[in-house]
Design an enzyme around this catalytic site. Structure first.
Site, mmCIF file in Angstrom:
data_model
loop_
_atom_site.group_PDB
_atom_site.id
_atom_site.type_symbol
_atom_site.label_atom_id
_atom_site.label_comp_id
_atom_site.label_asym_id
_atom_site.label_seq_id
_atom_site.Cartn_x
_atom_site.Cartn_y
_atom_site.Cartn_z
ATOM 1 N N PRO A 55 27.884 110.259 112.857
ATOM 2 C CA PRO A 55 26.553 110.621 112.021
ATOM 3 C C PRO A 55 25.733 109.202 112.060
ATOM 4 C CG PRO A 55 28.646 110.493 110.562
ATOM 5 C CD PRO A 55 29.077 110.552 112.137
ATOM 6 N N GLU A 89 37.864 109.649 108.786
ATOM 7 C CA GLU A 89 36.697 108.803 108.401
ATOM 8 C C GLU A 89 35.871 108.023 109.269
ATOM 9 O OE1 GLU A 89 35.541 108.344 105.021
ATOM 10 O OE2 GLU A 89 36.695 110.329 104.923
ATOM 11 N N ARG A 133 21.851 122.280 130.402
ATOM 12 C CA ARG A 133 20.658 123.085 130.588
ATOM 13 C C ARG A 133 19.452 122.104 131.372
ATOM 14 N NH1 ARG A 133 18.992 127.067 127.429
ATOM 15 N NH2 ARG A 133 17.020 126.631 127.714
ATOM 16 N N ASP A 145 11.057 125.691 127.239
ATOM 17 C CA ASP A 145 11.726 125.776 126.157
ATOM 18 C C ASP A 145 11.070 125.302 124.939
ATOM 19 O OD1 ASP A 145 14.151 126.674 127.024
ATOM 20 O OD2 ASP A 145 15.197 124.750 127.317
HETATM 21 N N1 ADE Z 1 30.582 113.542 113.561
HETATM 22 C C1 ADE Z 1 30.588 113.655 112.390
HETATM 23 N N2 ADE Z 1 29.066 113.823 111.837
HETATM 24 C C2 ADE Z 1 28.327 113.937 113.085
HETATM 25 C C3 ADE Z 1 27.142 114.059 113.370
HETATM 26 N N3 ADE Z 1 26.372 114.336 112.432
HETATM 27 N N4 ADE Z 1 26.771 114.009 114.486
HETATM 28 C C4 ADE Z 1 27.703 113.794 115.464
HETATM 29 N N5 ADE Z 1 29.016 113.353 115.377
HETATM 30 C C5 ADE Z 1 29.267 113.512 114.247
#
Ligand code: ADE
Length: 251
Positions: free
Chosen positions: A87, A114, A152, A167
């Site tokens: 993330p 984590e 794709r 697309d």
């Molecule tokens: N792993 C945990 N959350 C994620 C996200 N939002 N994008 C990519 N990998 C992740």
């Protein structure tokens, strides 16, 4: 294109990677997908892959002395990107998918728990990708999203006529509405222009519908879309129509 995935849960990939477009891409040998279980690189008889964080705070961290040898073994002598799904990564979107599709090989590293020991990032990770500003339980679903969107763009995957240039997002616009038979359903009819056989007029109508839909749903995308002068006038008309409608509601 070859894609290697390092994951603790290779079985999660079975359904999505063996269905529909991804299955066809693999069947036609346009996608060579390899799944590797990170646990196979653990160094003890308990097959440990994670440990508690230094400094406390709870949660488990994937160990660098498991991840680094795993990534190095899979990479071999290649200098292909090793992408950590996280993330904290750069946000994935259409242009990133097109960019990644230019590589002959990608390695995707799926975090879990984590997070991963920072030294794995420093030693082997070359790129980090997030599929959105939310936290998933692991990188597996994110990796599958990236694989689908990237594959794709491999020539031949979507068939000879390849629809990827049409697309949503390909030209900075969302796609307009689509219809198929029957021509009338529950009193709702297909726009007559689509049945006119006039390909020029249909192309213009589709482009206007794409502009309209983008303006309604994602107006910020229009800032970067390449519009002709005529299309800019159409956009101005849409804005004027909306202002007019607003005036009728609140005179
Ligand atoms: N792993 C945990 N959350 C994620 C996200 N939002 N994008 C990519 N990998 C992740």
């Amino acid at each position: 294109m070859r894609i290697d995935v390092l994951t603790l849960f290779p079985e999660m990939f079975e359904g999505p990677m063996n269905t529909s477009m991804l299955w066809k891409a693999r069947d036609r040998q346009l996608l060579d997908l390899h799944l590797h279980n990170i646990r196979d690189y653990s160094r003890d008889k308990h097959r440990t892959v994670d440990d508690t964080p230094y400094g406390g705070g709870g949660g488990m961290i994937l160990k660098a002395d498991v991840l680094v040898p795993a990534a190095e073994d899979v990479r071999g002598d290649d200098d292909c990107p090793i992408i950590l799904m996280s993330p904290q990564g750069r946000l994935f979107h259409h242009d990133v998918a097109v960019e990644l599709a230019q590589h002959e090989r990608l390695i995707l590293l799926c975090g879990h728990y984590e997070g991963v020991d920072e030294r794995a990032r420093e030693l082997v990770v070359t790129d980090e990708i997030s599929i959105g500003d939310y936290v998933l339980t692991g990188g597996e679903l994110a990796a599958m999203v990236v694989i689908d969107a990237v594959v794709r763009h491999i020539p031949g995957v979507l068939g000879a006529e390849g629809a990827q240039h049409r697309d949503s997002h390909a030209d900075g616009l969302l796609e307009g509405p689509h219809y198929t038979r029957p021509a009338e359903y529950r009193g709702l009819t297909v726009p007559p222009i689509l049945q006119s056989g006039n390909h020029g007029a249909i192309a213009k109508w589709r482009r206007q519908q794409a502009i309209r839909r983008t303006w309604q749903r994602r107006p910020e995308l229009l800032r970067n879309a390449a519009l002709t002068e005529e299309e800019k006038r159409y956009l101005a008309e849409l804005a004027e129509e909306a202002a007019e409608a607003e005036r009728k509601v609140k005179p």
